[in-house]
Design a protein around this motif. Structure first.
Motif, mmCIF file in Angstrom:
data_model
loop_
_atom_site.group_PDB
_atom_site.id
_atom_site.type_symbol
_atom_site.label_atom_id
_atom_site.label_comp_id
_atom_site.label_asym_id
_atom_site.label_seq_id
_atom_site.Cartn_x
_atom_site.Cartn_y
_atom_site.Cartn_z
ATOM 1 N N THR A 16 0.819 -1.215 0.000
ATOM 2 C CA THR A 16 0.000 0.000 0.000
ATOM 3 C C THR A 16 0.852 1.263 0.000
ATOM 4 O OG1 THR A 16 -0.206 -0.175 2.415
ATOM 5 C CG2 THR A 16 -2.006 -1.063 1.106
ATOM 6 N N SER A 17 2.095 1.191 0.535
ATOM 7 C CA SER A 17 2.982 2.359 0.562
ATOM 8 C C SER A 17 3.591 2.639 -0.807
ATOM 9 C CB SER A 17 4.113 2.157 1.575
ATOM 10 O OG SER A 17 3.613 1.986 2.872
ATOM 11 N N VAL A 18 3.796 1.591 -1.587
ATOM 12 C CA VAL A 18 4.561 1.727 -2.832
ATOM 13 C C VAL A 18 3.686 1.705 -4.083
ATOM 14 C CG1 VAL A 18 6.342 0.618 -4.260
ATOM 15 C CG2 VAL A 18 6.644 0.751 -1.779
ATOM 16 N N PHE A 19 2.722 0.797 -4.138
ATOM 17 C CA PHE A 19 1.942 0.603 -5.370
ATOM 18 C C PHE A 19 1.071 1.831 -5.662
ATOM 19 C CE2 PHE A 19 -1.410 -1.041 -8.089
ATOM 20 C CZ PHE A 19 -0.728 -1.891 -8.939
ATOM 21 N N GLY A 20 1.189 2.356 -6.869
ATOM 22 C CA GLY A 20 0.416 3.535 -7.261
ATOM 23 C C GLY A 20 -0.357 3.302 -8.548
ATOM 24 N N PHE A 21 -1.666 3.493 -8.504
ATOM 25 C CA PHE A 21 -2.519 3.227 -9.662
ATOM 26 C C PHE A 21 -2.094 4.027 -10.898
ATOM 27 C CE2 PHE A 21 -6.221 4.529 -12.227
ATOM 28 C CZ PHE A 21 -6.625 3.298 -12.692
ATOM 29 N N GLY A 22 -1.738 5.305 -10.698
ATOM 30 C CA GLY A 22 -1.411 6.182 -11.819
ATOM 31 C C GLY A 22 -0.204 5.737 -12.627
ATOM 32 N N ASN A 23 0.637 4.870 -12.048
ATOM 33 C CA ASN A 23 1.813 4.397 -12.780
ATOM 34 C C ASN A 23 1.444 3.443 -13.913
ATOM 35 O OD1 ASN A 23 3.796 5.728 -11.096
ATOM 36 N ND2 ASN A 23 3.293 4.248 -9.513
ATOM 37 N N GLY A 160 -10.513 10.303 -1.013
ATOM 38 C CA GLY A 160 -9.982 10.220 -2.369
ATOM 39 C C GLY A 160 -8.916 9.148 -2.490
ATOM 40 N N GLY A 161 -8.070 9.040 -1.464
ATOM 41 C CA GLY A 161 -7.027 8.018 -1.472
ATOM 42 C C GLY A 161 -7.617 6.621 -1.493
ATOM 43 N N ILE A 162 -8.683 6.426 -0.713
ATOM 44 C CA ILE A 162 -9.365 5.129 -0.694
ATOM 45 C C ILE A 162 -10.003 4.853 -2.053
ATOM 46 C CG2 ILE A 162 -11.255 3.811 0.350
ATOM 47 C CD1 ILE A 162 -10.741 5.503 2.923
ATOM 48 N N ALA A 163 -10.609 5.903 -2.641
ATOM 49 C CA ALA A 163 -11.254 5.749 -3.941
ATOM 50 C C ALA A 163 -10.249 5.400 -5.030
ATOM 51 C CB ALA A 163 -11.997 7.034 -4.313
ATOM 52 N N VAL A 164 -9.067 6.044 -4.981
ATOM 53 C CA VAL A 164 -8.022 5.746 -5.977
ATOM 54 C C VAL A 164 -7.555 4.305 -5.828
ATOM 55 C CG1 VAL A 164 -5.657 6.279 -6.701
ATOM 56 C CG2 VAL A 164 -7.249 8.131 -6.219
ATOM 57 N N ALA A 165 -7.425 3.842 -4.577
ATOM 58 C CA ALA A 165 -7.046 2.444 -4.353
ATOM 59 C C ALA A 165 -8.085 1.503 -4.947
ATOM 60 C CB ALA A 165 -6.884 2.184 -2.854
ATOM 61 N N LEU A 167 -9.784 2.063 -7.555
ATOM 62 C CA LEU A 167 -9.700 2.090 -9.015
ATOM 63 C C LEU A 167 -8.946 0.874 -9.556
ATOM 64 C CD1 LEU A 167 -8.966 5.872 -9.780
ATOM 65 C CD2 LEU A 167 -11.128 4.648 -10.051
ATOM 66 N N ASN A 168 -8.011 0.355 -8.757
ATOM 67 C CA ASN A 168 -7.300 -0.861 -9.157
ATOM 68 C C ASN A 168 -8.276 -2.018 -9.344
ATOM 69 O OD1 ASN A 168 -4.357 -0.096 -9.026
ATOM 70 N ND2 ASN A 168 -4.941 0.414 -6.935
ATOM 71 N N LEU A 169 -9.214 -2.122 -8.397
ATOM 72 C CA LEU A 169 -10.225 -3.178 -8.458
ATOM 73 C C LEU A 169 -11.173 -2.951 -9.629
ATOM 74 C CD1 LEU A 169 -11.127 -5.719 -6.934
ATOM 75 C CD2 LEU A 169 -12.669 -4.272 -5.588
ATOM 76 N N VAL A 170 -11.537 -1.682 -9.848
ATOM 77 C CA VAL A 170 -12.416 -1.339 -10.981
ATOM 78 C C VAL A 170 -11.753 -1.724 -12.301
ATOM 79 C CG1 VAL A 170 -13.481 0.578 -12.256
ATOM 80 C CG2 VAL A 170 -13.582 0.537 -9.755
ATOM 81 N N LEU A 171 -10.462 -1.410 -12.440
ATOM 82 C CA LEU A 171 -9.718 -1.750 -13.655
ATOM 83 C C LEU A 171 -9.697 -3.258 -13.867
ATOM 84 C CD1 LEU A 171 -7.799 -0.975 -16.013
ATOM 85 C CD2 LEU A 171 -5.906 -1.124 -14.385
ATOM 86 N N LEU A 172 -9.412 -4.009 -12.809
ATOM 87 C CA LEU A 172 -9.319 -5.466 -12.914
ATOM 88 C C LEU A 172 -10.657 -6.090 -13.294
ATOM 89 C CD1 LEU A 172 -7.819 -8.169 -12.453
ATOM 90 C CD2 LEU A 172 -8.460 -7.996 -10.033
ATOM 91 N N VAL A 173 -11.693 -5.787 -12.515
ATOM 92 C CA VAL A 173 -13.000 -6.429 -12.725
ATOM 93 C C VAL A 173 -13.606 -6.031 -14.067
ATOM 94 C CG1 VAL A 173 -15.360 -6.614 -11.854
ATOM 95 C CG2 VAL A 173 -13.435 -6.638 -10.249
ATOM 96 N N THR A 174 -13.609 -4.734 -14.366
ATOM 97 C CA THR A 174 -14.224 -4.259 -15.621
ATOM 98 C C THR A 174 -13.484 -4.796 -16.837
ATOM 99 O OG1 THR A 174 -14.829 -2.215 -14.462
ATOM 100 C CG2 THR A 174 -15.061 -2.225 -16.856
ATOM 101 N N SER A 175 -12.153 -4.826 -16.777
ATOM 102 C CA SER A 175 -11.372 -5.341 -17.906
ATOM 103 C C SER A 175 -11.685 -6.808 -18.165
ATOM 104 C CB SER A 175 -9.870 -5.183 -17.640
ATOM 105 O OG SER A 175 -9.518 -3.838 -17.517
ATOM 106 N N LEU A 176 -11.770 -7.589 -17.087
ATOM 107 C CA LEU A 176 -12.065 -9.022 -17.242
ATOM 108 C C LEU A 176 -13.477 -9.250 -17.786
ATOM 109 C CD1 LEU A 176 -10.347 -10.524 -14.057
ATOM 110 C CD2 LEU A 176 -9.514 -10.517 -16.420
ATOM 111 N N GLY A 254 1.604 -6.895 -10.049
ATOM 112 C CA GLY A 254 0.441 -6.000 -10.101
ATOM 113 C C GLY A 254 0.554 -4.977 -11.211
ATOM 114 N N TYR A 255 1.737 -4.358 -11.327
ATOM 115 C CA TYR A 255 1.950 -3.392 -12.415
ATOM 116 C C TYR A 255 1.861 -4.081 -13.783
ATOM 117 C CZ TYR A 255 3.477 0.444 -9.348
ATOM 118 O OH TYR A 255 3.532 1.459 -8.424
ATOM 119 N N SER A 256 2.497 -5.249 -13.907
ATOM 120 C CA SER A 256 2.505 -5.974 -15.180
ATOM 121 C C SER A 256 1.090 -6.369 -15.591
ATOM 122 C CB SER A 256 3.384 -7.228 -15.076
ATOM 123 O OG SER A 256 4.704 -6.883 -14.718
#
Length: 497
Positions: A16-23, A160-165, A167-176, A254-256
């Motif tokens: 949680t300290s390192v992983f950033g959605f925007g990357n 906002g920080g929780i919402a951005v976190a 977004l990772n789940l939104v990207l994963l589920v919606t993409s699949l 996660g990034y890959s």
């Protein structure tokens, strides 16, 4: 007795300290699937060896105040430590220059459904100059309220920080879902070449590709925060190295995975090749594409799919705006307090180190505003278009945020050689292992920054190169002047001479 961190707890904190959605959007925009090998390489050559260094520092100096200044001062010397710490502080100054301008992109996306900042104009000024004025306004407002200790604002914006976190789940589920509905079809085709060649023409040359490494390193920023976790970890000698290694593997996977998911709903040439797409708005462009792709996969017409895409972008815009705001209200005073309180008081004029009744260094905060304001004006009135402006700010931020890693890595060799420093936790058992790991970290970070700095000049944009050099150089000179002014007092304070 306080309960200590388990292996799983340590991994979660590091992640949680390192992983950033925007990357993820940034990587896909610049390099497509070919960003993946570089993210894996950065994990192996940067985050793992560097995190082990920070852990040894943190354990050795766990009872001392001053943070990274103390680490470097005890290992190398006060002047080196102050320059390195000042460089660390200056990276947040550049971050504020960048974010005070970029924050208007998610705001615009939330209000209008897309990034309209490139068309904004106040008082007949260009869009870039207009954003510069708005950035000044933002800095002034945040400095004023933060100096008054408006804690509730940062608490609200932590949503906002929780919402951005999320977004990772939104990207994963919606993409699949899109992949399933489209019967396994990727919008960005995958071939053996995809992982070695970028679809972005700007990243065809080897120099450009090597300059991308600084983005990969930046994606693992925040690693130094793990230094204080050694004492809190259960069975640290066994669990800490294992936890860091597992965390690095999970983060790189996660990034890959995130980069691969982008190819499910976005085609680079079709969706990302517009002149209006840049490093400032790529996150919102891709989230629009995600929503649009979902609408199309569900069989909706173009109008409905556009509406879905727009709302995906709006929600992302609101999340990022709140997250930026929350981060800004913390970082506008936190690094400043750290450098003033964590370094010898003899370095600072009494007025600058003075705090108000709620502990805020108000005078220093307004001096900081003045410095950030000058850089904003110089960069925004430099005569480039909005896309070039935001790209330049991103590069400046990446370089300034990663350069302090070189100072800390170099100091680590001296730290290991200093037998007067008690080292209760050691990952690097031999000097050879420490030297090799330090060499790798400095080589990777140093060359990544070098390639990032020289690439624009070689490709006809000397302005960007000058700004990336000017920032660190200017702040280094300022640090040397500040230290020289009080050298005798500092030497006495540190017990030198």
């Amino acid at each position: 007795m306080d309960k200590k961190l388990s292996l799983v707890g340590l991994i979660l904190i590091v992640f949680t300290s390192v992983f950033g959605f925007g990357n993820i959007p940034t990587a896909f925009y610049l390099m497509g699937y070919s960003a993946i090998p570089w993210y894996i390489l950065a994990a192996l050559t940067f985050i793992i060896p560097y995190a082990f260094m920070m852990a040894e520092y943190g354990a050795a100096f766990r009872h001392e105040e001053g943070g990274i200044y103390t680490w470097m001062s005890r290992s190398v010397g006060p002047q080196f430590a102050f320059i390195g710490t000042f460089m660390w502080f200056s990276s947040y100054v550049i971050w504020m220059v960048s974010v005070s301008s970029k924050v208007w992109i998610p705001f615009s996306t939330f209000v209008f459904g897309s990034d309209k900042t490139q068309n904004w104009s106040l008082l007949g000024l260009s869009s870039t100059q207009t954003i510069g004025l708005l950035a000044l306004l933002w800095m002034a407002v945040v400095t004023f309220f933060a100096s008054k200790g408006i804690e509730k604002i940062s608490k609200v914006t932590s949503v906002g920080g929780i919402a951005v976190a999320c977004l990772n789940l939104v990207l994963l589920v919606t993409s699949l879902i899109i992949l399933f509905l489209n019967k396994g079809t990727f919008q960005q085709p995958i071939s053996s070449n995809s992982f070695f060649h970028s679809p972005n023409a700007a990243y065809y040359s080897m120099l450009a590709v090597l300059s991308f490494v600084v983005f990969a390193i930046f994606a693992y920023g925040g690693t130094e925060a793990v230094g204080g976790l050694v004492d809190q970890t259960e069975n640290a000698k066994r669990n800490f190295p294992k936890g860091i290694t597992i965390s690095a593997i999970i983060i790189s996977i996660g990034y890959s995975l995130g980069i691969l998911l982008c190819g499910i709903f976005a085609n680079w040439q079709r969706d990302l090749n517009a002149s209006t797409t840049n490093l400032g708005n790529i996150t919102y462009v891709l989230m629009y594409d995600l929503g649009y792709g979902l609408g199309k996969a569900l069989g909706s017409d173009s109008s409905t799919s556009i509406t879905v895409g727009t709302w995906f972008a709006r929600i992302t815009g609101l999340s990022m705006f709140l997250a930026y705001t929350g981060a800004f209200f913390t970082l506008i005073y936190s690094p400043l307090k750290t450098i003033i309180k964590g370094t010898p008081k003899e370095l600072w004029p009494e007025k600058l180190s003075k705090t108000n009744d709620i502990g805020m260094p108000v005078n220093a905060m307004w001096v900081q505003f003045f410095i950030v304001g000058i850089i904003i004006v110089l960069t925004s009135f430099g005569g480039q278009g909005a896309s070039a402006f935001f790209n330049k700010l991103t590069l400046m931020t990446n370089v300034s945020m990663t350069l302090p890693y070189i100072f800390l890595a170099y100091a680590f060799i001296r730290f290991k050689s200093n037998t007067d420093i008690h080292k209760p936790f050691e990952v690097y058992k031999t000097r050879g292992a420490a030297v090799f790991s330090t060499f790798i970290v400095i080589l990777v970070v140093g060359f990544a920054n070098l390639f990032t700095i020289i690439q624009p000049a070689i490709e006809g944009d000397p302005s960007s190169t000058i700004w990336m050099i000017a920032g660190p150089l200017l702040f280094s000179i300022i640090a040397i002047l500040i230290y020289s002014r009080s050298k005798n007092k500092i030497d006495k304070y540190e017990g030198i001479g």
